[in-house]
Design an enzyme around this catalytic site. Sequence first.
Site, mmCIF file in Angstrom:
data_model
loop_
_atom_site.group_PDB
_atom_site.id
_atom_site.type_symbol
_atom_site.label_atom_id
_atom_site.label_comp_id
_atom_site.label_asym_id
_atom_site.label_seq_id
_atom_site.Cartn_x
_atom_site.Cartn_y
_atom_site.Cartn_z
ATOM 1 C CB SER A 58 11.862 23.240 -25.308
ATOM 2 O OG SER A 58 12.699 22.709 -26.296
HETATM 3 N N1 SAH Z 1 10.911 22.011 -31.328
HETATM 4 C C1 SAH Z 1 10.254 20.783 -30.877
HETATM 5 C C2 SAH Z 1 11.080 19.982 -29.893
HETATM 6 C C3 SAH Z 1 12.334 19.502 -30.500
HETATM 7 S S1 SAH Z 1 12.985 18.011 -29.823
HETATM 8 C C4 SAH Z 1 8.907 21.068 -30.281
HETATM 9 O O1 SAH Z 1 8.508 22.244 -30.176
HETATM 10 O O2 SAH Z 1 8.213 20.106 -29.923
HETATM 11 C C5 SAH Z 1 14.271 17.850 -31.028
HETATM 12 C C6 SAH Z 1 13.791 17.289 -32.338
HETATM 13 O O3 SAH Z 1 14.888 17.377 -33.250
HETATM 14 C C7 SAH Z 1 13.415 15.821 -32.258
HETATM 15 O O4 SAH Z 1 12.121 15.642 -32.757
HETATM 16 C C8 SAH Z 1 14.449 15.140 -33.146
HETATM 17 O O5 SAH Z 1 13.947 14.018 -33.847
HETATM 18 C C9 SAH Z 1 14.828 16.253 -34.098
HETATM 19 N N2 SAH Z 1 16.127 16.126 -34.774
HETATM 20 C C10 SAH Z 1 17.276 15.606 -34.291
HETATM 21 N N3 SAH Z 1 18.248 15.671 -35.220
HETATM 22 C C11 SAH Z 1 17.700 16.260 -36.326
HETATM 23 C C12 SAH Z 1 18.194 16.597 -37.618
HETATM 24 N N4 SAH Z 1 19.444 16.333 -38.000
HETATM 25 N N5 SAH Z 1 17.341 17.180 -38.485
HETATM 26 C C13 SAH Z 1 16.052 17.458 -38.143
HETATM 27 N N6 SAH Z 1 15.537 17.142 -36.931
HETATM 28 C C14 SAH Z 1 16.346 16.560 -36.032
#
Ligand code: SAH
Length: 230
Positions: A81
């Site tokens: 983000s």
């Molecule tokens: N917080 C992260 C960015 C998140 S991007 C950072 O600081 O880099 C969103 C992430 O959520 C992705 O890696 C994706 O694979 C994950 N995601 C999507 N659906 C999910 C679920 N049901 N459970 C856990 N992770 C999930």
Amino acid sequence: MMWLGKNGDNDRPHSGEEGADQFETERLRMVEDQIRRRDVRDPRVLRAMETVPRHRFVLPEDVPYAYNDNPLPIGYGQTISQPYIVALMTELLKLEPGHRVLEIGTGSGYQAAVLSELAREVFTIEYLEQLGTSARRRLRSLGYDNVRVRIGDGYEGWPDAAPFDAVIVTAAPESVPQSLVDQLVDGGRMAIPVGTHFQELYCMVKEGKDITSEKVANVRFVPMVGEGND
Ligand code: SAH
């Protein structure tokens, strides 16, 4: 002593350590221009954002852009983000040093590292094994010892570590997963983007059986995949 390692161990991720890594100037400017000047004013949050080496969480080719005012790709179609959104969501949680916090969507591990500076324990769940494994390795090598990474489906939360003082969701579900509300303590806070194409960031507070929620901003996150959307 100034130690300039060949393999990047000249970075200094922790608040207690002295000295400046080469990116510190960029990081301080990021916090001032993109975060404090907007509206995030919690000094502990600003300090954490000044401390965590964001350039260690992006792809090698994006290191020069690590402190820019935008999200960046982290592979597998996912993104880290925008710094402002990380700070804003972190501030909404009102973390205290004794708190235990659950993150859904580990991605690069950057948000988890920011939480780790502010809370006692961070539990973070990543759906994609490759991302979860590399985030775990990265966090360990940077010394974020109070973060536990689990590969799994965040819709279920982390029942064996619940309840949590705060929950932060960094992928967007279509509606708020009840399991995550259930795993909050009374008085616990949750920051979560909700929606499909258009999403709103909500700040929720659990008060006994009730939950209050406030819209904070329009946001754009990758969709949350897994159980809840099948
Ligand atoms: N917080 C992260 C960015 C998140 S991007 C950072 O600081 O880099 C969103 C992430 O959520 C992705 O890696 C994706 O694979 C994950 N995601 C999507 N659906 C999910 C679920 N049901 N459970 C856990 N992770 C999930």
